[in-house]
Design a protein around this motif. Structure first.
Motif, PDB file in Angstrom:
ATOM      1  N   ALA A  56      46.538  41.154  38.547  1.00 55.01           N
ATOM      2  CA  ALA A  56      46.971  41.822  39.774  1.00 55.01           C
ATOM      3  C   ALA A  56      45.879  42.741  40.303  1.00 55.01           C
ATOM      4  O   ALA A  56      45.663  42.840  41.522  1.00 55.01           O
ATOM      5  CB  ALA A  56      48.254  42.614  39.514  1.00 55.01           C
ATOM      6  N   SER A  57      45.166  43.410  39.407  1.00 55.74           N
ATOM      7  CA  SER A  57      44.090  44.306  39.833  1.00 55.74           C
ATOM      8  C   SER A  57      42.944  43.534  40.472  1.00 55.74           C
ATOM      9  O   SER A  57      42.380  43.964  41.481  1.00 55.74           O
ATOM     10  CB  SER A  57      43.573  45.109  38.636  1.00 55.74           C
ATOM     11  OG  SER A  57      44.593  45.912  38.087  1.00 55.74           O
ATOM     12  N   VAL A  58      42.598  42.387  39.893  1.00 55.40           N
ATOM     13  CA  VAL A  58      41.544  41.554  40.488  1.00 55.40           C
ATOM     14  C   VAL A  58      41.949  41.147  41.899  1.00 55.40           C
ATOM     15  O   VAL A  58      41.137  41.207  42.843  1.00 55.40           O
ATOM     16  CB  VAL A  58      41.290  40.301  39.629  1.00 55.40           C
ATOM     17  CG1 VAL A  58      40.329  39.352  40.345  1.00 55.40           C
ATOM     18  CG2 VAL A  58      40.718  40.689  38.280  1.00 55.40           C
ATOM     19  N   SER A  59      43.211  40.748  42.062  1.00 53.72           N
ATOM     20  CA  SER A  59      43.690  40.317  43.371  1.00 53.72           C
ATOM     21  C   SER A  59      43.703  41.461  44.378  1.00 53.72           C
ATOM     22  O   SER A  59      43.203  41.329  45.503  1.00 53.72           O
ATOM     23  CB  SER A  59      45.100  39.720  43.239  1.00 53.72           C
ATOM     24  OG  SER A  59      45.587  39.290  44.487  1.00 53.72           O
ATOM     25  N   VAL A  60      44.252  42.602  43.983  1.00 55.33           N
ATOM     26  CA  VAL A  60      44.378  43.732  44.907  1.00 55.33           C
ATOM     27  C   VAL A  60      43.015  44.333  45.231  1.00 55.33           C
ATOM     28  O   VAL A  60      42.676  44.547  46.403  1.00 55.33           O
ATOM     29  CB  VAL A  60      45.313  44.808  44.311  1.00 55.33           C
ATOM     30  CG1 VAL A  60      45.297  46.062  45.183  1.00 55.33           C
ATOM     31  CG2 VAL A  60      46.731  44.267  44.204  1.00 55.33           C
ATOM     32  N   PHE A  61      42.206  44.623  44.194  1.00 53.58           N
ATOM     33  CA  PHE A  61      40.875  45.185  44.424  1.00 53.58           C
ATOM     34  C   PHE A  61      40.049  44.240  45.286  1.00 53.58           C
ATOM     35  O   PHE A  61      39.352  44.654  46.214  1.00 53.58           O
ATOM     36  CB  PHE A  61      40.161  45.414  43.090  1.00 53.58           C
ATOM     37  CG  PHE A  61      40.527  46.707  42.411  1.00 53.58           C
ATOM     38  CD1 PHE A  61      39.543  47.590  42.023  1.00 53.58           C
ATOM     39  CD2 PHE A  61      41.849  47.020  42.137  1.00 53.58           C
ATOM     40  CE1 PHE A  61      39.872  48.771  41.374  1.00 53.58           C
ATOM     41  CE2 PHE A  61      42.186  48.186  41.500  1.00 53.58           C
ATOM     42  CZ  PHE A  61      41.196  49.079  41.117  1.00 53.58           C
ATOM     43  N   GLY A  62      40.108  42.957  44.938  1.00 53.94           N
ATOM     44  CA  GLY A  62      39.332  41.980  45.679  1.00 53.94           C
ATOM     45  C   GLY A  62      39.753  41.867  47.130  1.00 53.94           C
ATOM     46  O   GLY A  62      38.912  41.739  48.028  1.00 53.94           O
ATOM     47  N   THR A  63      41.060  41.922  47.392  1.00 52.66           N
ATOM     48  CA  THR A  63      41.558  41.829  48.765  1.00 52.66           C
ATOM     49  C   THR A  63      41.087  43.004  49.599  1.00 52.66           C
ATOM     50  O   THR A  63      40.647  42.828  50.749  1.00 52.66           O
ATOM     51  CB  THR A  63      43.095  41.756  48.778  1.00 52.66           C
ATOM     52  OG1 THR A  63      43.523  40.575  48.071  1.00 52.66           O
ATOM     53  CG2 THR A  63      43.623  41.698  50.200  1.00 52.66           C
TER      54      THR A  63
END
Length: 268
Positions: A56-63
């Motif tokens: 989830a962190s990869v997705s949110v940070f990346g977005t």
């Protein structure tokens, strides 16, 4: 080295100078700290929660990176009027847009790669300190290679978000581009619901409109397999192939639109 590659490398260097990569240190420390806390509060669910939190962190940070850097790739050149200097050089507007996209794609690849390493290091630490009998009860191994599938699909999703941000930045201000991109990203996560809109309303016109939006909006839910990977459910190769093909087609269409808009914009 081609012109597009040079623009891509310059865009990558600009992102580094903007201290974007510092979020990686914060991410790793946050993940390790939270995982240590979780280890004291949960029993037997640590690895599952660390995987879920990490993906989830990869997705949110990346977005957030894709949006806030993506909207500035082109609009910043216009607002600072550096576009006039670039226009005097032997490069086309299409090369500028494609080079900016490639630069941010490289930046995101580095960010995602480092965050992936951080996740696997934390999981390896948990696995090393967990007794064998407890590990046998896990739904999936701590260092599950399927995590790479989920992270790879997240990266494809981020490329779609970058392409969306670039389209808006070619004709709008940074603030409006961010608002439009956020709205479209949120809608993209719920676009599959439009496919079954005919089960909710009886109006043929509303059904046709919902179906049109379903095909036009980005289907970002197609790239979301985080929950399945965390619980050890398999992800078929056909699903991954479909997601890759969708990302290639959708990103290509968006970049074509961005080039078309930017090529017709008058900066005088």
């Amino acid at each position: 080295m081609t012109i597009i590659a040079r623009i891509a490398l310059n865009s990558f260097r600009e992102s580094v100078r903007d201290k974007v990569l510092y979020n990686l240190v914060a991410f790793a420390l946050l993940l390790i700290g939270v995982s240590l806390l979780i280890g004291q509060l949960t029993a037997g669910q640590e690895v599952k929660i660390i995987k879920d939190l990490g993906l989830a962190s990869v997705s949110v940070f990346g977005t957030f990176m894709a949006i806030f850097i993506g909207i500035g790739l082109v609009s910043k050149e216009v607002e600072k009027r550096s576009i006039y200097a670039l226009a005097a050089k032997p490069l086309s507007r299409a090369q500028l847009v494609l080079g900016k996209f490639a630069g941010l794609a490289l930046t995101l690849a580095v960010n995602v790669a480092v965050m992936t390493v951080a996740i696997y290091l934390v999981l390896a630490w948990w696995q090393a300190q967990t007794p064998e009998n407890v590990r046998a009860a896990w739904e999936a191994p701590a260092l599950d290679p399927a995590l790479l599938t989920a992270i790879g699909l997240i990266y494809l999703q981020l490329l779609v978000v970058v392409a969306i941000a670039i389209v808006f930045s070619t004709y709008s201000s940074a603030i409006l581009s961010a608002a439009f991109t956020f709205g479209l990203v949120i809608a993209g996560h719920f676009s599959p619901d439009l496919r079954n809109f005919d089960q909710v309303v009886d109006s043929p016109a509303a059904q046709a409109l919902a179906r049109a939006f379903y095909y036009l909006l980005p289907n970002l839910a197609l790239f979301d397999v985080k929950s399945r990977v965390v619980h050890g459910d398999p992800v078929a190769a056909q699903e991954v192939g479909l997601a890759v093909a969708y990302a290639v087609v959708y990103v290509s269409a968006l970049l074509t639109l961005a080039v078309w808009i930017f090529s017709r914009r008058d900066f005088k």
